[in-house]
Design a protein around this motif. Structure first.
Motif, PDB file in Angstrom:
ATOM      1  N   HIS A   1      46.897  44.231  37.946  1.00  0.00           N
ATOM      2  CA  HIS A   1      46.345  45.565  37.947  1.00  0.00           C
ATOM      3  C   HIS A   1      45.236  45.466  38.659  1.00  0.00           C
ATOM      4  O   HIS A   1      44.700  44.921  39.735  1.00  0.00           O
ATOM      5  CB  HIS A   1      45.554  45.057  36.101  1.00  0.00           C
TER       6      HIS A   1
ATOM      7  N   HIS B   1      44.238  42.413  41.698  1.00  0.00           N
ATOM      8  CA  HIS B   1      43.772  41.670  40.543  1.00  0.00           C
ATOM      9  C   HIS B   1      45.214  41.025  39.677  1.00  0.00           C
ATOM     10  O   HIS B   1      45.860  41.491  39.294  1.00  0.00           O
ATOM     11  CB  HIS B   1      42.178  41.197  40.334  1.00  0.00           C
TER      12      HIS B   1
ATOM     13  N   ASP C   1      41.061  46.756  39.736  1.00  0.00           N
ATOM     14  CA  ASP C   1      39.988  47.233  39.420  1.00  0.00           C
ATOM     15  C   ASP C   1      39.030  48.082  40.049  1.00  0.00           C
ATOM     16  O   ASP C   1      38.857  47.847  41.003  1.00  0.00           O
ATOM     17  CB  ASP C   1      39.342  45.721  39.590  1.00  0.00           C
TER      18      ASP C   1
END
Ligand code: MN
Length: 176
Positions: free
Chosen positions: A44, A38, A46
Motif C-alpha cells: 500500500h 510500504h 501511506d
C-alpha cells in the motif's frame, strides 16, 4: 494535553524497529507531505501531511490517483512524527507494519481550502473532513482533495482536483 504521538509509540518497539520515535511535535515554517510505498503484508501507499507538528496519515491501498477521474480510498491512521517524512528502511518481521518502506514522493504543500472565498485553516479543514492541498512533489504536483466519507470516520477519498475547476483559477492568482 494528550501527546498526539502516543498511539504511534504504543504500537512500536523502538529497540527493534528502525522507525523514528519522534521528538516533541513542533510546527515548521514550510509544511511537507510524503508518500511512502510500504510493502507490508499488503502493499500500500501511506499518504502523510504535516499538520500541527505531526504527520497526519492515511493508508491508500491503491496509491495516489493518476487522473482527475480516479477516486482512491484513504483510511486515516495514527499520527506519525515529523521525522517519519525522511524514513526509509525495513521494519523487521514480527513488528507492526513489517516490511520495506520507501519514500515514493515528498515535498512542500500548501493549504488551498477556502470557504466563501476565505482560507480555511488546515486543522479546521481536517476537522470538517474536507481538505484541498497543493502538492509540490516530484511525482505529484497540483491540487488534491481529501474528503471524509459518511459512516466510518476513518474512511476518506483522495482525488486529484480537475485543472479546469473554477477554484483552481482563483488559487493560481492568489499569492501567499
Ligand atoms: Mn503503511
Amino acid at each position: 494535553m494528550r501527546n498526539p504521538l502516543q498511539l504511534y509509540r504504543t504500537k512500536r518497539n523502538f529497540r527493534r524497529t528502525p522507525e523514528p520515535r519522534g521528538r516533541r511535535p513542533r510546527p515548521s515554517a514550510r509544511p511537507v507531505f510524503v508518500i511512502q510505498k510500504h510493502a507490508a503484508t499488503t502493499l500500500h501507499y501511506d499518504f502523510r501531511l504535516e499538520v500541527g507538528g505531526v504527520l497526519k496519515s492515511w493508508v491508500v491501498p491503491k496509491g495516489p490517483p493518476s487522473g482527475a477521474k480516479t477516486k482512491r480510498l484513504a483510511m486515516a491512521t495514527e499520527d506519525h512524527p515529523l521525522e517519519y517524512a525522511a524514513f526509509e528502511g525495513v521494519i523487521p518481521q514480527g513488528e507492526y507494519g513489517a516490511g520495506p518502506m520507501m519514500i515514493w514522493d515528498r515535498g512542500p504543500y500548501r493549504n488551498l481550502m477556502e470557504k466563501d472565498g476565505e482560507p480555511v485553516p488546515i486543522d479546521q479543514a481536517l476537522e470538517d473532513g474536507h481538505l484541498v492541498v497543493g502538492l509540490e512533489g516530484k511525482k505529484l504536483t497540483g491540487a488534491y482533495i481529501l474528503r471524509r466519507m459518511g459512516g466510518d470516520p476513518r474512511k476518506w477519498l483522495l482525488m486529484k482536483r480537475p485543472p479546469s475547476s473554477r477554484a483552481s483559477h482563483s488559487e493560481n492568482r492568489r499569492k501567499r
